[in-house]
Design a protein around this motif. Sequence first.
Motif, PDB file in Angstrom:
ATOM      1  N   GLY A 109      -0.999  -0.307  -2.336  1.00 52.30           N
ATOM      2  CA  GLY A 109      -0.827  -1.655  -1.809  1.00 52.30           C
ATOM      3  C   GLY A 109      -0.042  -1.670  -0.504  1.00 52.30           C
ATOM      4  N   LEU A 110       1.024  -0.886  -0.440  1.00 52.36           N
ATOM      5  CA  LEU A 110       1.822  -0.802   0.785  1.00 52.36           C
ATOM      6  C   LEU A 110       1.029  -0.138   1.905  1.00 52.36           C
ATOM      7  CD1 LEU A 110       5.295   0.234  -0.698  1.00 52.36           C
ATOM      8  CD2 LEU A 110       4.680  -1.979   0.304  1.00 52.36           C
ATOM      9  N   TYR A 111       0.238   0.853   1.552  1.00 49.27           N
ATOM     10  CA  TYR A 111      -0.599   1.528   2.547  1.00 49.27           C
ATOM     11  C   TYR A 111      -1.642   0.556   3.104  1.00 49.27           C
ATOM     12  CZ  TYR A 111      -3.619   5.149   4.587  1.00 49.27           C
ATOM     13  OH  TYR A 111      -4.372   5.918   5.449  1.00 49.27           O
ATOM     14  N   ALA A 112      -2.202  -0.276   2.227  1.00 44.62           N
ATOM     15  CA  ALA A 112      -3.177  -1.286   2.660  1.00 44.62           C
ATOM     16  C   ALA A 112      -2.543  -2.258   3.642  1.00 44.62           C
ATOM     17  CB  ALA A 112      -3.723  -2.041   1.444  1.00 44.62           C
ATOM     18  N   GLU A 113      -1.310  -2.658   3.359  1.00 44.12           N
ATOM     19  CA  GLU A 113      -0.607  -3.585   4.251  1.00 44.12           C
ATOM     20  C   GLU A 113      -0.400  -2.965   5.630  1.00 44.12           C
ATOM     21  OE1 GLU A 113       3.728  -5.833   4.516  1.00 44.12           O
ATOM     22  OE2 GLU A 113       2.918  -5.282   2.550  1.00 44.12           O
ATOM     23  N   ASP A 114      -0.080  -1.683   5.672  1.00 44.51           N
ATOM     24  CA  ASP A 114       0.107  -1.002   6.952  1.00 44.51           C
ATOM     25  C   ASP A 114      -1.197  -0.951   7.740  1.00 44.51           C
ATOM     26  OD1 ASP A 114       2.761  -0.628   6.428  1.00 44.51           O
ATOM     27  OD2 ASP A 114       2.551   1.430   5.719  1.00 44.51           O
ATOM     28  N   GLY A 115      -2.313  -0.779   7.029  1.00 46.61           N
ATOM     29  CA  GLY A 115      -3.611  -0.780   7.692  1.00 46.61           C
ATOM     30  C   GLY A 115      -3.919  -2.122   8.331  1.00 46.61           C
ATOM     31  N   LEU A 116      -3.620  -3.200   7.616  1.00 43.86           N
ATOM     32  CA  LEU A 116      -3.838  -4.541   8.159  1.00 43.86           C
ATOM     33  C   LEU A 116      -2.922  -4.797   9.353  1.00 43.86           C
ATOM     34  CD1 LEU A 116      -4.228  -6.625   4.874  1.00 43.86           C
ATOM     35  CD2 LEU A 116      -6.025  -5.922   6.463  1.00 43.86           C
ATOM     36  N   LYS A 117      -1.696  -4.296   9.295  1.00 44.85           N
ATOM     37  CA  LYS A 117      -0.759  -4.472  10.421  1.00 44.85           C
ATOM     38  C   LYS A 117      -1.299  -3.817  11.684  1.00 44.85           C
ATOM     39  CE  LYS A 117       3.585  -4.944   7.812  1.00 44.85           C
ATOM     40  NZ  LYS A 117       4.856  -4.269   7.439  1.00 44.85           N
ATOM     41  N   ILE A 118      -1.882  -2.626  11.538  1.00 44.05           N
ATOM     42  CA  ILE A 118      -2.467  -1.938  12.696  1.00 44.05           C
ATOM     43  C   ILE A 118      -3.614  -2.766  13.264  1.00 44.05           C
ATOM     44  CG2 ILE A 118      -3.799   0.082  13.413  1.00 44.05           C
ATOM     45  CD1 ILE A 118      -2.145   1.753  11.478  1.00 44.05           C
ATOM     46  N   MET A 119      -4.449  -3.315  12.381  1.00 44.53           N
ATOM     47  CA  MET A 119      -5.569  -4.143  12.833  1.00 44.53           C
ATOM     48  C   MET A 119      -5.071  -5.365  13.599  1.00 44.53           C
ATOM     49  SD  MET A 119      -8.533  -2.766  11.740  1.00 44.53           S
ATOM     50  CE  MET A 119      -9.712  -4.104  11.622  1.00 44.53           C
TER      51      MET A 119
END
Length: 341
Positions: A309-319
């Motif tokens: 879940g935290l990794y997913a959030e980091d991916g969205l932040k990059i986007m």
Amino acid sequence: MSVDKKQFMHNDIRLTAGELAVLWSQYQADTMVICVLKHFEAKLEDPDIRPVLEFAIEKALNHIKVIREIFNSDKYPIPIRFNDSDVNVDAPRLFSDVFLAMYLRHMAMLGMTAGAIAVGMCARSDVSIIIMDIMADAVELHDKARKLLLVKGLYIRSPALSTPDKVEFVSKQSFLTGFFGEKRSLTAMEIAHLFFNGSTNTLGKALMMGFAQVAGSPDVKDFMQRGKNISSKHIKLLSDTLIKEDLPAPMTCESTVTDSTTAPFSDELMVFHTNIMIAQGLGNYSKAIAVSQRRDIGLLYARLLPEIGLYAEDGLKIMIENQWMEEPPQANNRDAIVKKS
């Protein structure tokens, strides 16, 4: 898709949130898949894989066409998403043909899972038929990829179990335990999900390895490297659980990644693709928790979920930071409307 969609058009019935969600998401995913498969097509050497690859590309292009027709009919803005600028077909191959064969089956499974949920969210006949056709395409692609992997000797089967002499019923609460004392053997359902999630992580790890090698942005490169490390950790935990029960673990596929450092895809596409894989992983682990009756197995997945879940959030932040993320369909902000009036 052989059905004439025009006879099912309902221009007087607005698309619901559920219908918009599935059409918009499918459109985005298919534009990405086409870019990825175009590069594979340009580098493919194995003639046995080509018919399956061409089938996947043809169906993805058709999905985009019919979804675009729905959006145009309803005067809804067409998503931008991915195009030829996001793929370099002249770049050296990043993954082997073996990886492609496994990748096609994996993406078909993702499509089947998404389609099963999407069908139940659609009321309009035209949208419902389109989504059912898309799901049927995913099922057919999976069957073609499955047969291809079997013929090639590449299909990774889950463990086979002995046949019991008779049907028995659970008589003790200890069936649910798993933390202390003697543990019961894993059930077929628990084994299936442990093996399946281990297999999807091995493919994900190989994908992250390749993306990390070719990413242009340091942030994206670090993001992919972190994804590879997370996959490695999860593979070990899931595999160790099987091995402790004297069951085989899935084989890895790191050898399917070449040493190329030339990017065949844009950083935007690679992060988007990774986010899709993360979302699939979250869903897979959640389903595994629901069917794992031994407490230690359920706890294992529960421990792994927050990390993803935290990794997913980091991916969205990059986007978001790179302005790569298109705004999905959403409800009107009534407070903002009032302030403008």
